[in-house]
Design a protein around this motif. Structure first.
Motif, PDB file in Angstrom:
ATOM      1  N   ARG A 127       3.778  -4.122  12.468  1.00  0.00           N
ATOM      2  CA  ARG A 127       5.196  -4.317  12.727  1.00  0.00           C
ATOM      3  C   ARG A 127       5.750  -3.081  13.424  1.00  0.00           C
ATOM      4  NH1 ARG A 127       7.852  -6.529   7.231  1.00  0.00           N
ATOM      5  NH2 ARG A 127       9.551  -6.938   8.679  1.00  0.00           N
ATOM      6  N   HIS A 171       4.450   2.719   6.664  1.00  0.00           N
ATOM      7  CA  HIS A 171       4.773   1.683   5.684  1.00  0.00           C
ATOM      8  C   HIS A 171       5.091   2.346   4.347  1.00  0.00           C
ATOM      9  CE1 HIS A 171       3.346  -1.696   8.197  1.00  0.00           C
ATOM     10  NE2 HIS A 171       3.945  -2.476   7.305  1.00  0.00           N
ATOM     11  N   LEU A 174       8.278  -1.325  -1.303  1.00  0.00           N
ATOM     12  CA  LEU A 174       9.657  -1.802  -1.420  1.00  0.00           C
ATOM     13  C   LEU A 174      10.069  -1.766  -2.888  1.00  0.00           C
ATOM     14  CD1 LEU A 174       9.411  -4.828   1.044  1.00  0.00           C
ATOM     15  CD2 LEU A 174      10.215  -2.506   1.526  1.00  0.00           C
ATOM     16  N   ARG A 199       3.579  -8.411   0.442  1.00  0.00           N
ATOM     17  CA  ARG A 199       5.014  -8.625   0.189  1.00  0.00           C
ATOM     18  C   ARG A 199       5.667  -7.420  -0.455  1.00  0.00           C
ATOM     19  NH1 ARG A 199       4.259 -14.081  -3.135  1.00  0.00           N
ATOM     20  NH2 ARG A 199       2.618 -12.727  -3.969  1.00  0.00           N
ATOM     21  N   TRP A 201       5.338  -4.309   0.600  1.00  0.00           N
ATOM     22  CA  TRP A 201       5.389  -3.208   1.543  1.00  0.00           C
ATOM     23  C   TRP A 201       6.276  -3.567   2.732  1.00  0.00           C
ATOM     24  CZ3 TRP A 201       2.516   1.327   0.674  1.00  0.00           C
ATOM     25  CH2 TRP A 201       1.637   1.280  -0.401  1.00  0.00           C
ATOM     26  N   GLY A 202       6.922  -2.555   3.291  1.00  0.00           N
ATOM     27  CA  GLY A 202       7.757  -2.750   4.460  1.00  0.00           C
ATOM     28  C   GLY A 202       7.654  -1.566   5.395  1.00  0.00           C
TER      29      GLY A 202
END
Length: 344
Positions: A127, A171, A174, A199, A201-202
């Motif tokens: 991302r 990363h 969250l 899900r 991690w962001g």
């Protein structure tokens, strides 16, 4: 648009329309099922729909298919998610998914070879991390392997059944920073005991993480005691975390999975403090239902916290230990030790 007599109608402008009818014998509704639909709240305005296949395609299955339609401004539809599975009896079993986001993509592949008892799983997320006028490509990679037989650990009666690995560039986890123990809250409520769950991690600029873990248990197969653990180093900081999920008298968890465990434990160390959190749950149907939260914190940042600022809590006034015995008696208990006073 949803109409009770005709089902879902999704107008695709000049490209025609897709109508998904309710289940009516051999109708279209038996082939395509609407799993969910949502509309984005920010510009541009998008309609996102998730579809599922209701027919048997043989060795290959389509679990989920999603697409996004820009509504304002109007644009062509794009694929947002694809989940597939394969099942060749006694040869190969596997599942995988690909999710396409506006700033990148995330995918996972999980394969099992039943003939040799080997299981390999991997996930990749790419991302864009943005902060002000800075941006960078964020990458998250997880790997897992499950062995056909355990590797004995000397004369301990324990064996290693699998290995885990994690690499995260730009990363971060969250986690809920308002929680008393953010790492424990993240392990229990966000990833359900699996630190490699994408899900949890962001993207975040300049955040790095490296993790190594294993699945171990008692040598008979992990039924008496089994655990999944991972040691994670996060930078900058540094911050060292130990995540553990353990089960008692149950089948050992796969290297990939979110089975609810009986015990979650976290040790969180950074240059200012050490936090320890344990959440233990044990149930014997109709006999005992026990929940024990244990937390401890030790701080060594004199300008912010004095040396006597520490706590060790086995349950608290607000969240005590609870037990239900024989479905007849309810009990609560707590034991709190604080260096500088107990509030309330």
């Amino acid at each position: 648009v949803f109409d009770s007599s005709r089902g879902y109608t999704i107008d695709l402008a000049d490209s025609g329309s897709l109508r998904v009818l309710p289940s009516l014998g051999d109708s279209v509704g038996d082939i395509i099922q609407v799993l969910g639909a949502r509309i984005a709240r920010t510009n541009p305005l998008n309609l996102e729909v998730e579809l599922g296949m209701g027919v048997d395609l043989g060795v290959v299955s389509v679990d989920k298919f999603g697409f996004r339609l820009p509504v304002d401004p109007l644009g062509p539809p794009t694929i947002t998610a694809l989940g597939v599975g394969i099942n060749i009896p006694e040869v190969l079993e596997g599942k995988g998914y690909l999710e396409i986001k506006e700033d990148g993509f995330a995918g996972q592949l999980d394969l099992t070879l039943p003939s040799v008892g080997m299981r390999i799983a991997g996930a990749l997320a790419v991302r864009t991390a943005t902060e002000g006028d800075r941006s960078a490509t964020a990458v998250l990679v997880t790997l897992a392997a499950e062995l056909p037989t355990g590797i004995p650990l000397g004369g301990t009666g324990l064996a290693i059944f699998g290995f885990l690995g994690l690499f995260a560039m730009h990363h971060a986890r969250l986690e809920n920073l308002s929680a008393r123990n953010p790492a424990l809250d993240w392990l229990v409520n966000v990833v359900h005991g699996d630190p490699t769950d994408l899900r949890g991690w962001g993207p975040k600029l300049d955040a790095w993480a490296f993790g190594l873990g294993l699945v171990a248990g008692t040598i008979e197969g992990g039924t008496v005691l089994n655990l999944k653990g991972m040691l994670v180093l996060e930078l900058p900081g540094p911050r060292v975390l130990l995540f553990v999920k353990a089960n008692i008298l149950s089948e050992r968890p796969d290297t990939k999975g979110t089975d609810t465990g009986a015990l979650f434990a976290v040790v969180d160390v950074n240059p200012q403090r050490v936090l320890i959190g344990i959440q233990f749950e044990y149930e014997i149907e109709a006999v005992l239902d026990l929940k024990v939260p244990i937390e401890a914190g030790f701080f060594y940042d004199p300008p912010l916290f004095p040396p006597e600022h520490f706590y060790v809590d086995a349950g608290t006034i607000a969240q005590p230990i609870t037990a239900k015995v024989l479905q007849l008696f309810d009990a609560t208990a707590y034991f709190m030790v604080h260096g500088d006073g107990i509030p309330d």
